[in-house]
Design a protein around this motif. Sequence first.
Motif, PDB file in Angstrom:
ATOM      1  N   ILE A   1     -10.880 -39.410  -7.772  1.00  0.00           N
ATOM      2  CA  ILE A   1     -11.349 -40.220  -8.899  1.00  0.00           C
ATOM      3  C   ILE A   1     -11.024 -41.711  -8.732  1.00  0.00           C
ATOM      4  O   ILE A   1     -11.933 -42.548  -8.816  1.00  0.00           O
ATOM      5  CB  ILE A   1     -10.825 -39.663 -10.238  1.00  0.00           C
ATOM      6  CG1 ILE A   1     -11.580 -38.360 -10.565  1.00  0.00           C
ATOM      7  CG2 ILE A   1     -11.007 -40.659 -11.369  1.00  0.00           C
ATOM      8  CD1 ILE A   1     -11.021 -37.600 -11.747  1.00  0.00           C
TER       9      ILE A   1
ATOM     10  N   ALA B   1     -16.961 -38.949 -14.054  1.00  0.00           N
ATOM     11  CA  ALA B   1     -15.975 -38.296 -14.919  1.00  0.00           C
ATOM     12  C   ALA B   1     -16.563 -37.031 -15.532  1.00  0.00           C
ATOM     13  O   ALA B   1     -15.888 -35.997 -15.609  1.00  0.00           O
ATOM     14  CB  ALA B   1     -15.515 -39.273 -16.004  1.00  0.00           C
TER      15      ALA B   1
ATOM     16  N   ALA C   1     -17.006 -34.327 -12.674  1.00  0.00           N
ATOM     17  CA  ALA C   1     -15.700 -33.798 -12.276  1.00  0.00           C
ATOM     18  C   ALA C   1     -15.139 -32.868 -13.348  1.00  0.00           C
ATOM     19  O   ALA C   1     -14.607 -31.790 -13.043  1.00  0.00           O
ATOM     20  CB  ALA C   1     -14.724 -34.943 -12.002  1.00  0.00           C
TER      21      ALA C   1
ATOM     22  N   ILE D   1      -8.226 -39.979 -15.006  1.00  0.00           N
ATOM     23  CA  ILE D   1      -9.449 -40.683 -15.412  1.00  0.00           C
ATOM     24  C   ILE D   1      -9.086 -41.844 -16.339  1.00  0.00           C
ATOM     25  O   ILE D   1      -9.582 -42.965 -16.181  1.00  0.00           O
ATOM     26  CB  ILE D   1     -10.440 -39.714 -16.103  1.00  0.00           C
ATOM     27  CG1 ILE D   1     -11.024 -38.743 -15.074  1.00  0.00           C
ATOM     28  CG2 ILE D   1     -11.563 -40.480 -16.804  1.00  0.00           C
ATOM     29  CD1 ILE D   1     -11.956 -37.697 -15.664  1.00  0.00           C
TER      30      ILE D   1
ATOM     31  N   SER E   1      -7.635 -44.686 -14.428  1.00  0.00           N
ATOM     32  CA  SER E   1      -8.663 -45.386 -13.653  1.00  0.00           C
ATOM     33  C   SER E   1      -9.498 -46.295 -14.542  1.00  0.00           C
ATOM     34  O   SER E   1      -9.874 -47.395 -14.146  1.00  0.00           O
ATOM     35  CB  SER E   1      -9.566 -44.377 -12.947  1.00  0.00           C
ATOM     36  OG  SER E   1      -8.804 -43.533 -12.121  1.00  0.00           O
TER      37      SER E   1
END
Lengths: 348, 348, 348
Positions: free
Chosen positions: A140, B309, B312, B341, B344
């Motif tokens: 990610i 996202a 995944a 996530i 990020s």
Amino acid sequence: MKYLKILLIFVPISIICKFIHLNQPTVMFLLSALAIIPLAGLMGEATEEISFYSGSKIGGFLNATFGNATELIISFFALKEGLFDVVKASIAGSVIGNILLVLGASMFFGGIKHKNQKFNRKVVEVSSSMLIFAVIGLSIPAIFTHTVKSELLNTKYEFLSVGVAIVMIVIYALSLFFSFHTHKDIYSSEPEEHGEPNWSLKKAIIVLVLATLAIAAESEILVESVEPMTHALGLSEFFVGIILIPIIGNAAEHSTAVLMAMKNKMDVAIEIAIGSSLQIILFVAPVLIFLSLIFKPMSIIFNEFELIAMIASVFIANRVASDGESNWLEGIQLLAVYLIIGMSFLIL
Amino acid sequence: MKYLKILLIFVPISIICKFIHLNQPTVMFLLSALAIIPLAGLMGEATEEISFYSGSKIGGFLNATFGNATELIISFFALKEGLFDVVKASIAGSVIGNILLVLGASMFFGGIKHKNQKFNRKVVEVSSSMLIFAVIGLSIPAIFTHTVKSELLNTKYEFLSVGVAIVMIVIYALSLFFSFHTHKDIYSSEPEEHGEPNWSLKKAIIVLVLATLAIAAESEILVESVEPMTHALGLSEFFVGIILIPIIGNAAEHSTAVLMAMKNKMDVAIEIAIGSSLQIILFVAPVLIFLSLIFKPMSIIFNEFELIAMIASVFIANRVASDGESNWLEGIQLLAVYLIIGMSFLIL
Amino acid sequence: MKYLKILLIFVPISIICKFIHLNQPTVMFLLSALAIIPLAGLMGEATEEISFYSGSKIGGFLNATFGNATELIISFFALKEGLFDVVKASIAGSVIGNILLVLGASMFFGGIKHKNQKFNRKVVEVSSSMLIFAVIGLSIPAIFTHTVKSELLNTKYEFLSVGVAIVMIVIYALSLFFSFHTHKDIYSSEPEEHGEPNWSLKKAIIVLVLATLAIAAESEILVESVEPMTHALGLSEFFVGIILIPIIGNAAEHSTAVLMAMKNKMDVAIEIAIGSSLQIILFVAPVLIFLSLIFKPMSIIFNEFELIAMIASVFIANRVASDGESNWLEGIQLLAVYLIIGMSFLIL
């Protein structure tokens, strides 16, 4: 395993060549590689002997932690030299190699001898869903970074890398807690053959310490020779990292997995392959991120090829493992994907 | 659920602050958010009471349709303000949050209490293969658009967005037909505890209408404060859309899912999490596309982060749910992916 | 199938129009397309008749090899004309069409008649994990190429394309060895209805030869008309390749799959759809790469849209097929993805 011990002769040879300053990087790379292979096997043997004395819990923990010690040591020296691309390529290469090469060879050679090999679907499902999590978690930040076109501050990457590394290592600790404590019953379905220790505890500890020191010495020789060797042979450092180093670091383990598959112990073979990949992502990679803070911070951002190859490996391995059975054709498929990835790396 | 009702005090507080023109966007955002959480819970309660009177078919339909009414209302006002990025981020954030946060928390808290929790694999497989379809369907136009480098006419995007929205909503209608008519037997494996209604039908309808009106008023306050608040706090609108709004809109539902998991009703918890994601993609998103035609057409093209996202999330949820069992470690894995996530998004 | 034979009338019509140099590309495309559909059916029938005489092993091999002969012939002429984009689009389109359109239609029409249709999960798992391997193998060089921004030498692509083609065709040969030799027991679970041949061996061989020749003639007409037709109608060659040619080349096979599904022989329907996709990737694509070396080397590098559409198709098909059961809603989902892909191609 016994035949590998003959290679121990390369330990003194490589050290002598180092002392006489042999200026042949390719020869030095080869000699140290040949020395590391049996040393890694010896380290594994010593860890197993110690676990006879320590009880299964600490033994399991030791096995899990020392299983990838060789790669950790090689990567530590590469890190020290600032060879970040080699370090990251060898992390990705270990994951790919464990899944496609080791699992593929196990399923192929095992499948030729036993037609259909069954394995404990439940255990494999725990590991393989863990592996999906690990690869997604690792991917990610990288995917986000590759799609952001603008230049970001390095400090932000550092923060993200350390953050992801902490999450990974916490999950690793929790997964040990899961398998050695709260859900140990899943794993104990078949009574393990315990047997007797062959070595005294003292001998085992001495061998472990000596093997670790020797691996450290050889790794330094190996890493020093990478840059001049790649120049001499026209290879890319990337190729060395993704193909050669993982094979050297895992050779002992790999041969065990294939032998187990041929004895129809497919569970053990799969656990070696998938378990080893998991440790690389959840333990070795974060530890390297932390260690890099000593020298120069390394980001956890893999390049596109590494990501694609890792995601593809995990995806196909999951599919192949999900039915609780394997055969030689599934082994061949995994090996073929490894071959295609290898060929693609060659044209880069 | 009862504790949430205390938060209803924020309904009059926020409206008073609005009338005295309190010029504190962050405070206004917080007050309206705190007011929406219990209102959404009240709306859900009223819908359930009505379904006692209406029979299970219409009741099921009402539940399915009103389940995401809060998000639909918030998004409607964001749409009216032209905050397309916030709307799309909140669609993606609802999908991610439902799967990773809600399902993860359910599996974690449920798993701590019950070790291994089993659920009806068949029902989950219908929903989760539906979810894969929905996310792939939603992603294809976006991926195509991101890989086409040339400038396309806006009218073409509009056509594609409306076309995909029609396909989505038709599939949604067909899936209701599937679960309430042709294949209702899959779902009725366990006899539902029907119980008695607590409210009269009249009361339930009045509460439903009042809650809907109050949510509309609060949503307008919330949306108005988004832009000034993000400026004041240095947050991105994207972060508000993908993390904050989905949590506000789904808080009531989320707590229900976790409570159900702790009562070992994992089926219900999973259905809430996956079913809610499905409704967002197949019903809320298309309705918003259609509504946007009134103001200014919004495209169905999500950005790369939202896509990655969502894909995944769906992928890991499928794997975790496919074996018909869950444990706390699987819950932790989902939560860890949500955390990664989130981290990020923070560095974007 | 019998109704299709009426279309044989278009064989002489199209050839006459060709000889009188009818300058209407759209008409010529249509006439040759309508002629190819029954010819492909005839070729399939003749192959099946021959397999009555040849025994099941050679028969299976013949069926497997001639199953996609029509597409191979059409693509050969497109290759000769240098229409590489059309060739590659039609490979991708065959994979997508077989999985989404054929499997979707089979599951939908079969599911309407029979509610829940069960199929042999084991056989489907072998094919579908093979399919994942095939698509991943096919995608890796392409993904690597698309992410490398620098200009690479054409000779490197050629090397990679030929290398991947060799790997593919070896795996294809090994998979035949697997299903006809080492693991034939998986497939023979249900006794096949053998029946009697309807034709003499001589007649069958003559029909096979004549049909092949006629398909070659018609394919030349079809391919010649592609370029002028696309200009005349404002269609892209890409659309012709990815949607129209696969439908023409597979129409006979497609109708068989749907008929089988309606007779509740879902195993056969799935084997046609997935098996046909497998042959396209593992046999037709490599053969075309080898054949292209005669004219001008064609690379195995697919464009992003083809890759995304193929990967999405395989992924959703795997999920839908993994539970060993199908229903009409799963069919609708596959058809809806085909529709969304089609709509996205339209706006390109």
